[in-house]
Motif scaffolding. Structure first.
Motif, PDB file in Angstrom:
ATOM      1  N   ASP A  88      -5.109   2.331  -1.198  1.00  9.82           N
ATOM      2  CA  ASP A  88      -5.321   3.473  -0.073  1.00  9.82           C
ATOM      3  C   ASP A  88      -4.276   3.226   0.956  1.00  9.82           C
ATOM      4  OD1 ASP A  88      -7.176   4.849  -1.508  1.00  9.82           O
ATOM      5  OD2 ASP A  88      -8.804   3.938  -0.512  1.00  9.82           O
ATOM      6  N   GLU A  89      -4.061   2.017   1.252  1.00  4.77           N
ATOM      7  CA  GLU A  89      -2.807   1.730   2.359  1.00  4.77           C
ATOM      8  C   GLU A  89      -1.521   2.505   1.937  1.00  4.77           C
ATOM      9  OE1 GLU A  89      -3.044   0.625   5.471  1.00  4.77           O
ATOM     10  OE2 GLU A  89      -4.935  -0.146   5.545  1.00  4.77           O
ATOM     11  N   ILE A  90      -1.165   2.205   0.695  1.00  4.07           N
ATOM     12  CA  ILE A  90       0.060   2.570   0.213  1.00  4.07           C
ATOM     13  C   ILE A  90       0.110   4.211   0.177  1.00  4.07           C
ATOM     14  CG2 ILE A  90       1.554   2.952  -2.042  1.00  4.07           C
ATOM     15  CD1 ILE A  90       0.645  -0.133  -2.398  1.00  4.07           C
ATOM     16  N   VAL A  91      -0.920   4.845  -0.150  1.00  2.00           N
ATOM     17  CA  VAL A  91      -1.025   6.381  -0.396  1.00  2.00           C
ATOM     18  C   VAL A  91      -1.046   6.987   1.103  1.00  2.00           C
ATOM     19  CG1 VAL A  91      -2.578   8.188  -0.875  1.00  2.00           C
ATOM     20  CG2 VAL A  91      -2.144   6.464  -2.548  1.00  2.00           C
ATOM     21  N   PHE A 146       0.324   5.735   3.781  1.00  2.00           N
ATOM     22  CA  PHE A 146       1.657   5.350   4.117  1.00  2.00           C
ATOM     23  C   PHE A 146       2.474   6.440   3.451  1.00  2.00           C
ATOM     24  CE2 PHE A 146       5.930   3.882   3.819  1.00  2.00           C
ATOM     25  CZ  PHE A 146       6.317   3.489   5.266  1.00  2.00           C
ATOM     26  N   TYR A 147       2.461   6.492   2.366  1.00  2.00           N
ATOM     27  CA  TYR A 147       3.336   7.773   1.418  1.00  2.00           C
ATOM     28  C   TYR A 147       2.961   9.211   2.125  1.00  2.00           C
ATOM     29  CZ  TYR A 147       5.374  10.747  -2.079  1.00  2.00           C
ATOM     30  OH  TYR A 147       5.898  11.592  -2.689  1.00  2.00           O
ATOM     31  N   LEU A 148       1.803   9.433   2.452  1.00  2.00           N
ATOM     32  CA  LEU A 148       1.537  10.858   2.942  1.00  2.00           C
ATOM     33  C   LEU A 148       1.607  10.954   4.462  1.00  2.00           C
ATOM     34  CD1 LEU A 148      -1.800  11.721   0.912  1.00  2.00           C
ATOM     35  CD2 LEU A 148       0.516  12.490   0.497  1.00  2.00           C
ATOM     36  N   ASP A 149       1.978   9.933   4.848  1.00  2.00           N
ATOM     37  CA  ASP A 149       2.158   9.608   6.463  1.00  2.00           C
ATOM     38  C   ASP A 149       1.126  10.308   7.316  1.00  2.00           C
ATOM     39  OD1 ASP A 149       3.931   9.104   8.745  1.00  2.00           O
ATOM     40  OD2 ASP A 149       4.492  10.962   8.992  1.00  2.00           O
TER      41      ASP A 149
END
Length: 161
Positions: free
Chosen positions: A151-154, A156-159
């Motif tokens: 979830d952290e990666i998603v 970050f990716y979605l800003d």
């Protein structure tokens, strides 16, 4: 009873430490996912999707027992089937996507409750729906950490953060 006995003493037990760590990990990922869903106006759909996972969990329990990975895969497959089924239903008929999703959610949730009532176990239905913080295993902690990191990666990716 003093403040130390009330706040600190329960965490001397390992199951309480695992429960607290699991709750902290999932609260971070749940908060991020909730923000993404609210910002994209998908909060109600996310809630419906989470309830439609129940038949996948019940079938995985029937076939593989209390394996955390099997329950996770069963829930994932039920969620994908719900999402794909609602997309197909809305594209092949004149039913709007939210109505198709709502109808499939009701069918899947009802099927999950019916399956859980037939399981040869004495576990409470509430433990399947909400979890049981005192029964968190090491596998559950690893899964919670992986979900939280994903979830952290998603996010970050979605800003979003």
């Amino acid at each position: 009873m003093n403040l130390h006995e009330f706040l600190v003493a329960p965490f001397a037990y390992e199951f309480m430490q695992r429960g607290l760590l699991s709750a902290a990990l999932l609260s971070v990922s749940g908060g991020l996912l909730g923000c993404i869903l609210v910002l994209r106006r998908l909060a109600l759909m996310g809630d419906a999707l989470s309830h439609s996972l129940l038949p996948g969990i019940a079938l995985a329990w029937l076939l593989f027992g209390a394996s955390t990975i099997a329950l996770f895969i069963g829930a994932l497959l039920a969620g994908l089937l719900t999402a794909l089924g609602s997309a197909l239903l809305s594209r092949l008929t004149r039913v709007k996507e939210d109505a198709a999703f709502g109808s499939l959610f009701i069918v899947f949730f009802g099927a999950g409750v019916a399956l859980l009532s037939k399981l040869p176990t004495r576990l409470n239905l509430a433990h399947f729906l909400f979890g049981h913080v005192l029964g968190v295993s090491s596998d559950d902690l690893q899964l919670a950490a992986a979900v939280s990191a994903g979830d952290e990666i998603v996010a970050f990716y979605l800003d979003v953060t």
